[in-house]
Design a protein around this motif. Structure first.
Motif, mmCIF file in Angstrom:
data_model
loop_
_atom_site.group_PDB
_atom_site.id
_atom_site.type_symbol
_atom_site.label_atom_id
_atom_site.label_comp_id
_atom_site.label_asym_id
_atom_site.label_seq_id
_atom_site.Cartn_x
_atom_site.Cartn_y
_atom_site.Cartn_z
ATOM 1 N N GLU A 190 36.846 41.994 42.596
ATOM 2 C CA GLU A 190 35.812 42.916 42.161
ATOM 3 C C GLU A 190 34.587 42.774 43.062
ATOM 4 O OE1 GLU A 190 36.152 39.931 40.283
ATOM 5 O OE2 GLU A 190 34.390 39.682 38.993
ATOM 6 N N VAL A 201 30.558 49.871 35.367
ATOM 7 C CA VAL A 201 31.666 48.926 35.401
ATOM 8 C C VAL A 201 32.852 49.528 36.152
ATOM 9 C CG1 VAL A 201 30.961 47.670 33.315
ATOM 10 C CG2 VAL A 201 32.480 49.651 33.114
ATOM 11 N N ASN A 222 33.230 39.472 34.376
ATOM 12 C CA ASN A 222 32.275 39.515 35.485
ATOM 13 C C ASN A 222 30.914 38.982 35.040
ATOM 14 O OD1 ASN A 222 29.954 41.208 36.953
ATOM 15 N ND2 ASN A 222 31.629 40.865 38.378
ATOM 16 N N THR A 234 27.959 42.081 35.023
ATOM 17 C CA THR A 234 28.034 43.209 34.091
ATOM 18 C C THR A 234 28.640 42.824 32.741
ATOM 19 O OG1 THR A 234 30.251 43.807 34.842
ATOM 20 C CG2 THR A 234 28.399 44.813 36.007
ATOM 21 N N GLN A 238 31.757 42.613 32.223
ATOM 22 C CA GLN A 238 33.028 43.330 32.063
ATOM 23 C C GLN A 238 34.208 42.356 31.942
ATOM 24 O OE1 GLN A 238 34.027 46.102 35.245
ATOM 25 N NE2 GLN A 238 35.739 46.955 34.063
ATOM 26 N N THR A 282 27.197 47.110 30.367
ATOM 27 C CA THR A 282 28.450 46.536 29.864
ATOM 28 C C THR A 282 29.229 47.596 29.080
ATOM 29 O OG1 THR A 282 27.203 44.493 29.652
ATOM 30 C CG2 THR A 282 29.349 44.527 28.600
ATOM 31 N N SER A 283 30.545 47.454 29.072
ATOM 32 C CA SER A 283 31.383 48.441 28.396
ATOM 33 C C SER A 283 31.023 48.590 26.911
ATOM 34 C CB SER A 283 32.854 48.025 28.516
ATOM 35 O OG SER A 283 33.659 48.917 27.786
ATOM 36 N N GLN A 330 36.629 45.291 26.151
ATOM 37 C CA GLN A 330 36.342 45.111 27.581
ATOM 38 C C GLN A 330 35.056 44.336 27.820
ATOM 39 O OE1 GLN A 330 37.001 48.530 30.234
ATOM 40 N NE2 GLN A 330 37.884 49.576 28.470
ATOM 41 N N ARG A 331 34.713 43.506 26.859
ATOM 42 C CA ARG A 331 33.532 42.666 27.053
ATOM 43 C C ARG A 331 33.658 41.429 26.164
ATOM 44 N NH1 ARG A 331 29.770 46.790 23.519
ATOM 45 N NH2 ARG A 331 30.134 45.798 21.507
#
Ligand SMILES: *Cc1c(COP(=O)(O)O)cnc(C)c1O
Length: 428
Positions: free
Chosen positions: A129, A166, A192, A195, A197, A357-358, A363-364
């Motif tokens: 990433e 993201v 990540n 972010t 993510q 962030t999502s 997804q977080r």
């Protein structure tokens, strides 16, 4: 869940929280400010109160036994690291033979790359990433260069699309397919750092394998934050530190995972040290490195026992609570934080508050990263002065993580009140 912005609502959620008793097992910093809200567990976890007695035990055993403590201490130092294996394996969903605590994170990643990044002239690319943690970026640059490749060519970074915060999973999968003939390694942060993510490690691993590549993960922001099933997902290798969500204290030892299908392959190249040598023969001090089975065969040195004693007291808490219960609370708590930030965004449209962030809890982890059009640093400094400990990352990101072991719904509510005051000042 139906959230409300009120102290009563937050207090009621805290009362209903099955993990509410754990807050008292940690030292919550008091910085002498008006409030004291600790939202930096993603950076440095808080001190478990049990840590002091654990350290004192090792200090007094050392005073009492000297070198004999290796075998006679209450927890003999010779095999001390083995006490950490079961709880650590539980945290990451691994078999005990697949995990060992040793060194620190960046060091461990380099050691694992010795074994798992072995590029050829044609298959040498690493897909990762964009905006990796700098240490990981330096890892990739120096490893590709070490093997005679140009980092700009060998490292394929996946970015979020223009205007998005993201990375889209489909873009990662597509890149793996596009480079299928050349990719040696798919290497991502499980979560990540910037972010927040959370990547689908099962899918990325399957895609890497389909392309004939290895899948490795840096779990610095994932271990102790989100449930992991490294063995079941077939991940090849992973490493993480223990001082973020795992609360083991600044710079304490990290841990590695090597999937069992590699752990018994003694012909995989690796660097050796006496601690990774066949345990039964370690003190024969003979030549001829014969690695131990499993992840333990990647050890080099004996590990600082005083550090491990803190780590032990900390991961025993995770063992007791279990990642599912933690995740359950974490989703509610971070969901509440999201609700609070969204309602500030609505109340102060000029501040253009945006969560990066999502929005999808799948997804977080605990962390939310957000920006406030052009005023991040100003607001962040005032937020810190008011007693909210989060962090700021250039160029414009505020990162906050309510940690389910020791943060409360009232922390989140108070955070919202502090921000409301600061934003109202700015609007005037
Ligand atoms: C915190 C962190 C590190 C830190 O590395 P150390 O070797 O423990 O100093 C490395 N990578 C990531 C992704 C991190 O979040």
């Amino acid at each position: 869940m139906d959230y409300q912005i009120s102290r009563d609502f937050a207090a009621q959620q805290d009362e209903l929280d099955p993990l509410k008793g754990y807050r008292d097992k940690f030292h919550l910093p008091d910085l002498g400010r008006e409030q004291s809200i600790y939202f930096s567990g993603h950076s440095l976890g808080l001190q478990p109160k049990a840590a002091r007695a654990a350290v004192e035990l090792e200090l007094s055993d050392w005073a009492r036994y000297g070198v004999e403590g290796h075998f006679d201490a209450t927890n003999p130092w010779y095999s001390y690291h083995e006490l950490l294996t079961a709880p650590m394996a539980g945290i990451v969903g691994a078999k005990e033979s697949e995990v060992v605590c040793m060194n620190s994170l960046s060091t461990n990643l380099h050691l694992l790359f010795v074994s798992f990044y072995r590029p050829s002239a044609h298959r040498y690319k690493i897909i990762s990433e964009a905006k990796m943690f700098p240490s990981d970026r330096y890892l990739l640059e120096t490893q590709t260069r070490f093997h005679g490749h140009d980092p700009d060519d060998a490292i394929v970074e996946i970015y979020p699309r223009d205007g998005e915060g993201v990375i889209r999973e489909e873009d990662i999968l597509e890149a793996i397919e596009t480079h299928a003939d050349q990719v040696a390694l798919v290497f991502f942060g499980g979560v990540n750092y910037f972010t927040g993510q959370l990547f689908d490690m099962r899918k990325l691993t399957a895609a890497a394998h389909a392309a004939g590549a290895i899948a490795g993960f840096d779990l610095a922001h994932a271990a102790g934050n989100v449930p992991l099933q490294l063995n079941e997902w077939g991940v090849d290798f992973a490493a993480w530190c223990s001082y973020k969500y795992l609360n083991s204290g600044p710079g304490n030892a990290g841990a590695i995972f090597v999937h069992e299908r590699h752990g018994m392959s003694f012909d995989i190249p690796r660097f050796g040290g006496w601690w990774g040598h066949d345990k039964e023969r370690r003190f024969l001090m003979e030549s001829g490195f014969a690695p131990m089975k499993g992840a333990e065969g990647w050890q080099l040195s004996n590990v600082a026992v005083i550090g491990m004693s803190i780590l032990k007291s900390s991961i025993e808490i995770f063992d007791e609570v279990g990642m599912d219960a933690l995740r359950n609370k974490s989703e509610k708590l971070t969901g509440y934080l999201e609700f609070v930030i969204d309602s500030l965004a609505e109340e102060f449209p000029d501040a253009a508050i945006g969560i990066v962030t999502s929005r999808d809890a799948g997804q977080r982890g605990s962390q939310l990263s957000f920006d406030i059009a052009g005023r991040e640093k100003d607001i962040f400094d005032k937020m810190t002065a008011a007693g909210v400990v989060g962090d700021f990352r250039e160029p414009c990101m505020i990162r906050v993580a309510p940690v389910p072991l020791y943060n409360s719904f009232q922390d989140v509510y108070t955070f919202g009140e502090v921000m409301r005051e600061l934003l109202a000042e700015g609007a005037g």
